[in-house]
Design a protein around this motif. Structure first.
Motif, PDB file in Angstrom:
ATOM      1  N   THR A  42       2.884  -6.594   5.564  1.00 27.32           N
ATOM      2  CA  THR A  42       1.779  -5.632   5.463  1.00 27.32           C
ATOM      3  C   THR A  42       0.674  -5.945   6.467  1.00 27.32           C
ATOM      4  OG1 THR A  42       0.154  -4.591   4.001  1.00 27.32           O
ATOM      5  CG2 THR A  42       0.515  -6.925   3.651  1.00 27.32           C
ATOM      6  N   THR A  43      -0.081  -4.897   6.802  1.00 23.93           N
ATOM      7  CA  THR A  43      -1.271  -5.083   7.644  1.00 23.93           C
ATOM      8  C   THR A  43      -2.522  -5.199   6.766  1.00 23.93           C
ATOM      9  OG1 THR A  43      -1.515  -2.685   7.868  1.00 23.93           O
ATOM     10  CG2 THR A  43      -0.291  -3.825   9.611  1.00 23.93           C
ATOM     11  N   PHE A  78       2.554   4.118   5.187  1.00 22.65           N
ATOM     12  CA  PHE A  78       1.122   3.929   4.974  1.00 22.65           C
ATOM     13  C   PHE A  78       0.856   4.073   3.482  1.00 22.65           C
ATOM     14  CE2 PHE A  78       0.468   4.886   9.475  1.00 22.65           C
ATOM     15  CZ  PHE A  78      -0.570   4.014   9.769  1.00 22.65           C
ATOM     16  N   VAL A  79       0.231   3.066   2.880  1.00 25.02           N
ATOM     17  CA  VAL A  79      -0.117   3.148   1.447  1.00 25.02           C
ATOM     18  C   VAL A  79      -1.573   2.690   1.313  1.00 25.02           C
ATOM     19  CG1 VAL A  79       0.593   2.569  -0.907  1.00 25.02           C
ATOM     20  CG2 VAL A  79       2.254   2.369   0.951  1.00 25.02           C
ATOM     21  N   HIS A  82      -3.161   1.189   4.472  1.00 25.83           N
ATOM     22  CA  HIS A  82      -2.567   0.083   5.226  1.00 25.83           C
ATOM     23  C   HIS A  82      -1.070   0.322   5.368  1.00 25.83           C
ATOM     24  CE1 HIS A  82      -6.264  -2.251   5.044  1.00 25.83           C
ATOM     25  NE2 HIS A  82      -6.334  -1.944   3.759  1.00 25.83           N
ATOM     26  N   ARG A  83      -0.440  -0.431   6.296  1.00 19.11           N
ATOM     27  CA  ARG A  83       1.007  -0.277   6.469  1.00 19.11           C
ATOM     28  C   ARG A  83       1.753  -1.379   5.709  1.00 19.11           C
ATOM     29  NH1 ARG A  83       2.193   0.454  12.742  1.00 19.11           N
ATOM     30  NH2 ARG A  83       0.576  -1.122  12.962  1.00 19.11           N
ATOM     31  N   TYR A  84       2.872  -0.986   5.107  1.00 21.26           N
ATOM     32  CA  TYR A  84       3.722  -1.904   4.341  1.00 21.26           C
ATOM     33  C   TYR A  84       5.164  -1.632   4.744  1.00 21.26           C
ATOM     34  CZ  TYR A  84      -0.274  -2.334   1.097  1.00 21.26           C
ATOM     35  OH  TYR A  84      -1.507  -2.544   0.537  1.00 21.26           O
ATOM     36  N   GLY A  85       5.975  -2.687   4.891  1.00 24.33           N
ATOM     37  CA  GLY A  85       7.368  -2.467   5.277  1.00 24.33           C
ATOM     38  C   GLY A  85       8.336  -3.425   4.609  1.00 24.33           C
TER      39      GLY A  85
END
Ligand code: ADP
Ligand code: 5GP
Length: 203
Positions: A42-43, A78-79, A82-85
């Protein structure tokens, strides 16, 4: 003789923020130390007690971009700004080893997992007993500002609309009942013949 392991099972858990995903999956993992957890990247900045490589892999925007480019994610989204992968190599390994792998994903991530792994994944949605109780739990958790909590409660309305795409819905009222239900769902899924056949020595 060791117990025969079946095919891998990908257990995706979603809920509105504060719905109990972390609490529930941690309880399941402590009951079943052989189950694994998919650590996302995550960012988002780490919260007070979160550890890199344990709760998440905390990445800069540049590092996240590089992972997208390298094809390292099964899905990313995007959640809450922020970005989550989801990291592909953990999923590949779990399927190869016949493991139970638990995911804490938003509704977009759950949708992607269902598309990419239609027969290996199950989708479980946790729902608190009411909107008011959800708000109280987010406030009591004391990890987010009131602005962040307001945004997350707003996002919850859209997330709830996606419940029909899930395989299971569990109301998280009494915590132990909720944990028992999720545990039972996983146990039942592990007994599906298509996960177990052929059984060594029999068929
Ligand atoms: P999520 O990971 O979905 O954001 P958490 O697991 O962090 O949610 O839960 C949010 C807060 O609510 C935490 O403080 C947790 O201890 C609490 N909580 C979770 N489930 C229950 C429950 N059934 N009853 C009361 N509090 C709960
Ligand atoms: P939090 O910031 O509270 O840890 O998580 C915010 C949201 O991001 C939660 O809904 C969580 O399920 C979701 N999330 C965490 N990791 C991933 C991921 O890898 N992919 C997607 N799509 N969502 C994720």
């Amino acid at each position: 003789m060791p117990i025969q392991k079946g095919k891998g099972l990908l257990v995706v858990i979603s809920s509105p923020s504060g719905g109990g995903k972390t609490t529930v999956f941690q309880a399941i993992l402590s009951r079943h130390p052989q189950y694994k957890y998919s650590i996302s990247a995550t960012t988002r900045p780490a919260r007070g007690n979160e550890k890199n490589g344990y709760d998440y892999f905390f990445l800069t925007d540049e590092q996240f971009d590089a992972k997208i480019k390298a094809g390292d994610f099964v899905e990313w989204a995007f959640v809450h700004g922020h970005r989550y992968g989801t990291i592909k190599k953990f999923v590949d390994k779990a399927l190869e080893d016949g493991d139970v792998l638990i995911f804490d994903l938003d509704v977009q991530g759950a949708n992607s997992m269902q598309k990419v792994y239609p027969s290996e994944s199950i989708l479980v949605f946790l729902l608190p007993p009411s909107r008011e109780e959800l708000k109280q739990r987010l406030l009591a958790r004391k990890t987010d500002s009131i602005e962040v909590i307001t945004q997350r409660l707003k996002n919850a309305e859209n997330e709830i609309k996606r419940i029909p795409q899930y395989d299971y819905l569990v109301i998280n009222d009494d915590l132990n009942v909720c944990i028992d239900k999720v545990d039972s769902i996983i146990t039942a899924e592990l007994c599906r013949p298509d996960r177990l056949l052929p059984v060594k020595g029999w068929i």
